[in-house]
Design a protein around this motif. Structure first.
Motif, PDB file in Angstrom:
ATOM      1  N   GLN A 223      56.916  17.841  12.681  1.00 57.34           N
ATOM      2  CA  GLN A 223      55.791  17.920  13.624  1.00 57.34           C
ATOM      3  C   GLN A 223      55.755  16.693  14.537  1.00 57.34           C
ATOM      4  O   GLN A 223      55.544  16.802  15.754  1.00 57.34           O
ATOM      5  CB  GLN A 223      54.478  18.039  12.852  1.00 57.34           C
ATOM      6  N   ALA A 226      58.578  16.845  16.990  1.00 56.13           N
ATOM      7  CA  ALA A 226      58.265  17.817  18.046  1.00 56.13           C
ATOM      8  C   ALA A 226      57.260  17.231  19.035  1.00 56.13           C
ATOM      9  O   ALA A 226      57.379  17.422  20.259  1.00 56.13           O
ATOM     10  CB  ALA A 226      57.717  19.097  17.414  1.00 56.13           C
ATOM     11  N   GLN A 227      56.256  16.505  18.491  1.00 58.18           N
ATOM     12  CA  GLN A 227      55.267  15.878  19.370  1.00 58.18           C
ATOM     13  C   GLN A 227      55.920  14.840  20.273  1.00 58.18           C
ATOM     14  O   GLN A 227      55.616  14.738  21.467  1.00 58.18           O
ATOM     15  CB  GLN A 227      54.180  15.214  18.517  1.00 58.18           C
ATOM     16  N   ARG A 228      56.845  14.051  19.684  1.00 57.75           N
ATOM     17  CA  ARG A 228      57.536  13.059  20.518  1.00 57.75           C
ATOM     18  C   ARG A 228      58.378  13.740  21.587  1.00 57.75           C
ATOM     19  O   ARG A 228      58.400  13.299  22.748  1.00 57.75           O
ATOM     20  CB  ARG A 228      58.434  12.183  19.636  1.00 57.75           C
ATOM     21  N   SER A 229      59.052  14.830  21.210  1.00 59.09           N
ATOM     22  CA  SER A 229      59.862  15.553  22.204  1.00 59.09           C
ATOM     23  C   SER A 229      58.988  16.096  23.328  1.00 59.09           C
ATOM     24  O   SER A 229      59.358  16.033  24.507  1.00 59.09           O
ATOM     25  CB  SER A 229      60.624  16.702  21.525  1.00 59.09           C
ATOM     26  N   GLN A 230      57.826  16.640  22.942  1.00 58.81           N
ATOM     27  CA  GLN A 230      56.905  17.152  23.965  1.00 58.81           C
ATOM     28  C   GLN A 230      56.428  16.030  24.882  1.00 58.81           C
ATOM     29  O   GLN A 230      56.353  16.193  26.112  1.00 58.81           O
ATOM     30  CB  GLN A 230      55.705  17.819  23.296  1.00 58.81           C
ATOM     31  N   ASN A 231      56.096  14.894  24.276  1.00 59.29           N
ATOM     32  CA  ASN A 231      55.633  13.762  25.078  1.00 59.29           C
ATOM     33  C   ASN A 231      56.728  13.247  26.001  1.00 59.29           C
ATOM     34  O   ASN A 231      56.477  12.901  27.163  1.00 59.29           O
ATOM     35  CB  ASN A 231      55.159  12.625  24.168  1.00 59.29           C
ATOM     36  N   GLU A 232      57.975  13.194  25.477  1.00 64.06           N
ATOM     37  CA  GLU A 232      59.087  12.745  26.303  1.00 64.06           C
ATOM     38  C   GLU A 232      59.328  13.698  27.465  1.00 64.06           C
ATOM     39  O   GLU A 232      59.598  13.272  28.595  1.00 64.06           O
ATOM     40  CB  GLU A 232      60.354  12.614  25.451  1.00 64.06           C
ATOM     41  N   ALA A 233      59.208  15.011  27.183  1.00 65.35           N
ATOM     42  CA  ALA A 233      59.393  15.997  28.247  1.00 65.35           C
ATOM     43  C   ALA A 233      58.292  15.864  29.296  1.00 65.35           C
ATOM     44  O   ALA A 233      58.548  15.940  30.516  1.00 65.35           O
ATOM     45  CB  ALA A 233      59.397  17.411  27.658  1.00 65.35           C
ATOM     46  N   ALA A 234      57.059  15.649  28.829  1.00 65.41           N
ATOM     47  CA  ALA A 234      55.933  15.483  29.761  1.00 65.41           C
ATOM     48  C   ALA A 234      56.123  14.228  30.604  1.00 65.41           C
ATOM     49  O   ALA A 234      55.858  14.226  31.818  1.00 65.41           O
ATOM     50  CB  ALA A 234      54.620  15.408  28.986  1.00 65.41           C
ATOM     51  N   GLU A 237      58.777  14.833  33.224  1.00 64.77           N
ATOM     52  CA  GLU A 237      58.234  15.653  34.319  1.00 64.77           C
ATOM     53  C   GLU A 237      57.333  14.818  35.231  1.00 64.77           C
ATOM     54  O   GLU A 237      57.415  14.896  36.469  1.00 64.77           O
ATOM     55  CB  GLU A 237      57.454  16.829  33.744  1.00 64.77           C
TER      56      GLU A 237
END
Length: 262
Positions: A223, A226-234, A237
């Protein structure tokens, strides 16, 4: 024969004693009638002493026979308890030697019984500790019976396997915990649930290494990743959008560089 020699010596000893007594009585002047009474008293004393000695020796023989019977019964029980072949009494030698041999055999088997029971208790104590850590069921063995050598060997192998499992889970827990703490630091997140608090704040030895806890630990790590990946993607962007806006607004390079460090 020895008994004949002893009997002859005893008769000689008695004869000498009676001669001495006869001389003493004559010197004293004791009448012949009273001397006969004293002689009869001596005879009765000797008979009483011999009867007492015979009784004592018969009691000794009876004691030895009873001890042999008791030892044989105890050996029957010990052979069953220790899963040994049925005890077979060997009738050879004297009563005294037989009793001594059987009693020694009983002591040997009693020590084996004590040693096995003590080892079983020690193994069970280690098993309880490992079961508490791993949250597994205790090793199935009858605590009241005397364990066989095969039972003890199986128990030792079981504990070795449990200990290996504990070390593997402990290593996995420590490694995963370090990754979780690093990820929480990167995400600027504090432990929220009681499980997360146990993972981060509890001593490593106090954490229950059950399969469910290890699975929950892996799930928490996934989890956070995944949160770090989401933050990195954000972040990627947002950086792209900022760069695009800089281009449209024609922001100078110096201003871009001062902002880029954030």
């Amino acid at each position: 024969a020895l008994s004949e020699i002893l009997a002859s010596e005893t008769v000689s000893c008695l004869n000498r004693a009676m001669v001495v007594l006869q001389d003493i009585w004559d010197e004293i002047g004791i009448p012949e009638e009273q001397q006969l009474e004293r002689t009869e008293a001596v005879k009765k004393h000797i008979e009483s002493l011999l009867d007492m000695m015979i009784s004592e020796e018969r009691n000794l023989k009876e004691y030895l026979l009873n001890s042999i019977d008791t030892c044989q019964k105890e050996l029957d029980t010990l052979h069953r308890e220790l899963q040994l072949p049925p005890f077979e009494a060997v009738k050879q030698g004297t009563i005294l030697q037989t009793e001594k041999d059987l009693r020694a055999r009983v002591q040997v088997l009693l020590k084996q019984k004590r040693d096995r029971k003590q080892e079983l208790e020690s193994l069970q104590e280690r098993d309880r500790d490992l079961c508490d850590i791993l949250c597994t069921a205790p090793f199935c063995i009858d605590s009241d019976a005397v364990p066989s050598l095969e039972d003890l060997d199986r128990f030792r192998r079981h504990l070795a396997s449990l200990n290996t499992e504990k070390e593997q889970r402990q290593e996995q827990f420590v490694s995963t915990k370090q990754q979780i703490i690093l990820l929480m630091g990167e995400l600027d997140r504090t432990p929220d649930t009681s499980f997360e608090q146990d993972v981060v704040y509890k001593d490593d030895e106090a954490f229950c290494l059950s399969e469910d806890n290890i699975a929950a630990l892996q799930n928490l790590l996934r989890q956070l990743e995944a949160q770090r990946s989401q933050n990195e993607a954000a972040c990627t962007e947002l950086r792209s959008r900022i760069a695009l806006l800089w281009e449209r607004l024609q922001v100078p390079a110096e201003e871009r560089e001062s902002s880029a460090v954030h």
